[in-house]
Design an enzyme around this catalytic site. Structure first.
Site, PDB file in Angstrom:
ATOM      1  N   GLU A   1      10.063   1.988  10.731  1.00 20.83           N
ATOM      2  CA  GLU A   1      10.901   3.330  10.585  1.00 20.83           C
ATOM      3  C   GLU A   1      10.062   4.557  10.486  1.00 20.83           C
ATOM      4  OE1 GLU A   1      12.790   6.104   8.749  1.00 20.83           O
ATOM      5  OE2 GLU A   1      12.931   4.800   7.108  1.00 20.83           O
TER       6      GLU A   1
ATOM      7  N   CYS B   1      13.620  11.473   6.677  1.00 20.70           N
ATOM      8  CA  CYS B   1      13.435  10.928   7.980  1.00 20.70           C
ATOM      9  C   CYS B   1      14.953  11.139   8.615  1.00 20.70           C
ATOM     10  CB  CYS B   1      12.677   9.822   8.384  1.00 20.70           C
ATOM     11  SG  CYS B   1      13.342   8.530   7.114  1.00 20.70           S
TER      12      CYS B   1
ATOM     13  N   LYS C   1       0.901  -1.279  -0.071  1.00 21.16           N
ATOM     14  CA  LYS C   1      -0.070  -0.027  -0.079  1.00 21.16           C
ATOM     15  C   LYS C   1       0.939   1.395   0.058  1.00 21.16           C
ATOM     16  CE  LYS C   1      -1.886   3.059   2.062  1.00 21.16           C
ATOM     17  NZ  LYS C   1      -2.085   4.496   1.530  1.00 21.16           N
TER      18      LYS C   1
ATOM     19  N   GLU D   1       9.648  17.188  14.851  1.00 20.89           N
ATOM     20  CA  GLU D   1      10.136  16.899  13.519  1.00 20.89           C
ATOM     21  C   GLU D   1       9.214  17.753  12.358  1.00 20.89           C
ATOM     22  OE1 GLU D   1      10.599  12.930  10.517  1.00 20.89           O
ATOM     23  OE2 GLU D   1       8.730  13.219  11.606  1.00 20.89           O
TER      24      GLU D   1
END
Length: 484
Positions: free
Chosen positions: A255, A289, A180, A387
């Site tokens: 992750e 990331c 997906k 973040e």
């Protein structure tokens, strides 16, 4: 860049292209212009069920897991060859879909995707067990076996690479897959489905369902026919994925987010360090990331380095990703652009000084933001601690090694870190103390499929790449044979 014709995407299930059961479709945007590229099928629960059933049937029949590891490796090597043969088409798709500079797509995304499949092809025929010495009058040995059906759920920022980092080891180990991709960036996943089939991957072994995360992603996550979940995405969604998979005791690798610190000591080679600093926060338009959005600088060189960045960063080429000279493209979408704007506005309110950037770039109706450097924020600022996922760098001074390590480890994240120093002993000493899954010394984003990566703390768990990745896609069976 010559135009590429994009067909309206359909789901790929049981080796066939099909529309969603209810005929629903969703638009895919070009982030460099804010216009519609194409539409793709929007899968619902029925479509996900069909894909999982196809993967289950393929796994149970042994059409893939029953092949020798060497044969699976040959097919995965063919996948790598096809990626290279179709590099131009894949690079254009990735650039159009994500807004990546075309040069970056060729140098990083295509190269790494091909290397991924090649690396796991080599590991496919090295899966083995061990004979264990016991005091029993018996032969005891272990076998590594595939888990079954793997749900691979991938994000928008590196669609091709992060799909390969999951599909590659899953297939090498003999599993089947339902992929997906992110709602915003499904095009390379659909293209790859065709390449995998062309390479010789049997029907049903890899299936692709496009659609919304809360619908298609949730249905896949909760499906009882799924044996393992491999997820890359935000920490907030990762918590939901882990909790939901945990209800069914499904193994998960994830992750998640990151907010890495890049530490520059007074003995660093500043010319090299500046290159690493800029790469760390503008790479992939900051949508990375493992990027380095927090710069920690030894006080004796803090003002000097800040001045160098003030001169250098505005010169980084920002613009149309179709231009080979572009280094920084648009954000992947309007919501991502607005998020960056909100954080920079918050920095101003919290007393931050905008050294350069700090505003949108009006270009062709796309979602552009100028690379931004911010100084004078306290460590407890949300802009420092959270973040941002955009081309924004905060700069903080430090006085001692202990303070640098404390600042670096002060956020909830632990995916990557960097150390810029010419003192080899210091580099090893600091690397040992940093709470991160990977530490780069005197550069940034040095990645290879042979080197495992993954996070600690709120950046997730499990490792992708390296031989360690196969541990997450296999189970160990012990066999004990009596010799009496």
């Amino acid at each position: 860049m010559s135009p590429i014709e994009i067909e309206p995407g359909r789901l790929f299930v049981q080796g066939q292209w099909r529309e969603a059961a209810d005929g629903a479709r969703t638009e895919v945007l070009d982030p460099s212009r804010g216009t519609v590229l194409t539409t793709v099928a929007e899968a619902g629960a029925a479509d996900v069920d069909a894909a999982v059933r196809a993967a289950r049937e393929a796994f149970d029949s042994g059409t893939w897991s029953g092949l020798s590891g060497r044969e699976r490796g040959r097919i995965l090597n063919r996948v790598a060859e096809l990626i290279r043969e179709n590099a131009d088409e894949l690079a254009q798709l990735e650039s159009l879909d994500v807004g990546k500079p075309i040069s970056l797509c060729h140098a990083v995304d295509i190269t790494n995707a091909a290397n991924d499949y090649e690396h796991f092809a080599a590991l496919a025929h090295s899966l083995d067990g061990a004979v264990r010495n016991t005091p029993m009058n018996a032969l005891a040995y272990t076998k590594r076996e595939p888990l079954g059906v793997v749900a691979a759920i991938t994000p928008f920022n590196f669609p091709l690479i992060l799909a390969g980092s999951k599909i590659g080891p899953a297939l090498a180990a003999g599993n089947t897959v339902v992929h997906k991709p992110a709602d915003e960036t499904p095009l390379s996943a659909l293209y790859m489905a065709g390449l995998l089939q062309k390479a010789g991957v049997p029907d049903g072994v890899v299936n692709v369902v496009t659609g919304a995360g809360p619908v298609a992603g949730e249905a896949l996550l909760r499906h009882r026919g799924v044996d393992k979940v491999a997820f890359t995405g935000s920490t907030a969604i990762g918590r939901h994925v882990a909790a939901t998979a945990g209800e069914a005791l499904k193994p998960v690798t994830m992750e998640l987010g990151g907010n890495a610190a890049n530490i520059v000591f007074e003995d660093a080679d500043l010319e090299k360090a500046v290159g690493a600093i800029i790469k760390a926060f503008v790479f992939n338009t900051g949508q990375f990331c493992m990027g380095g959005p927090r710069l920690l600088v030894a006080r004796p060189v803090h003002n000097t380095l800040l001045g160098i960045l003030a001169d250098a960063v505005p010169g980084v080429p920002v613009g149309d990703p179709r231009d080979p000279g572009t280094v920084v493209g648009p954000m992947a979408g309007d919501k991502h652009l607005k998020k960056v704007e909100e954080y920079v506005d918050l920095a101003r309110k919290e007393g931050g000084r905008i050294v350069c950037g700090g505003e949108r770039l009006d270009l062709d109706g796309g979602f552009y933001y100028k690379p931004t450097v911010i100084a004078d924020l306290s460590n407890d600022s949300r802009v420092v601690q959270e973040e941002i996922f955009g081309p924004v760098l905060t700069v903080q001074p430090f006085d001692t090694e202990d303070e640098a390590v404390a600042l670096a480890n002060s956020t909830p994240y632990g995916l990557a870190s960097g150390v810029q120093t010419t003192n080899l002993a210091r580099a090893h000493r600091i690397a040992d103390r940093l709470q991160a899954g990977i530490v780069w010394v005197n550069d940034w984003a040095m990645l290879d499929p042979a080197v495992p990566f993954g996070g600690v703390k709120d950046s997730g768990y499990g490792r992708e790449y390296g031989p360690e990745a196969l541990d997450a896609y296999t189970k160990v069976k012990s066999v004990v044979v009596s010799l009496d």
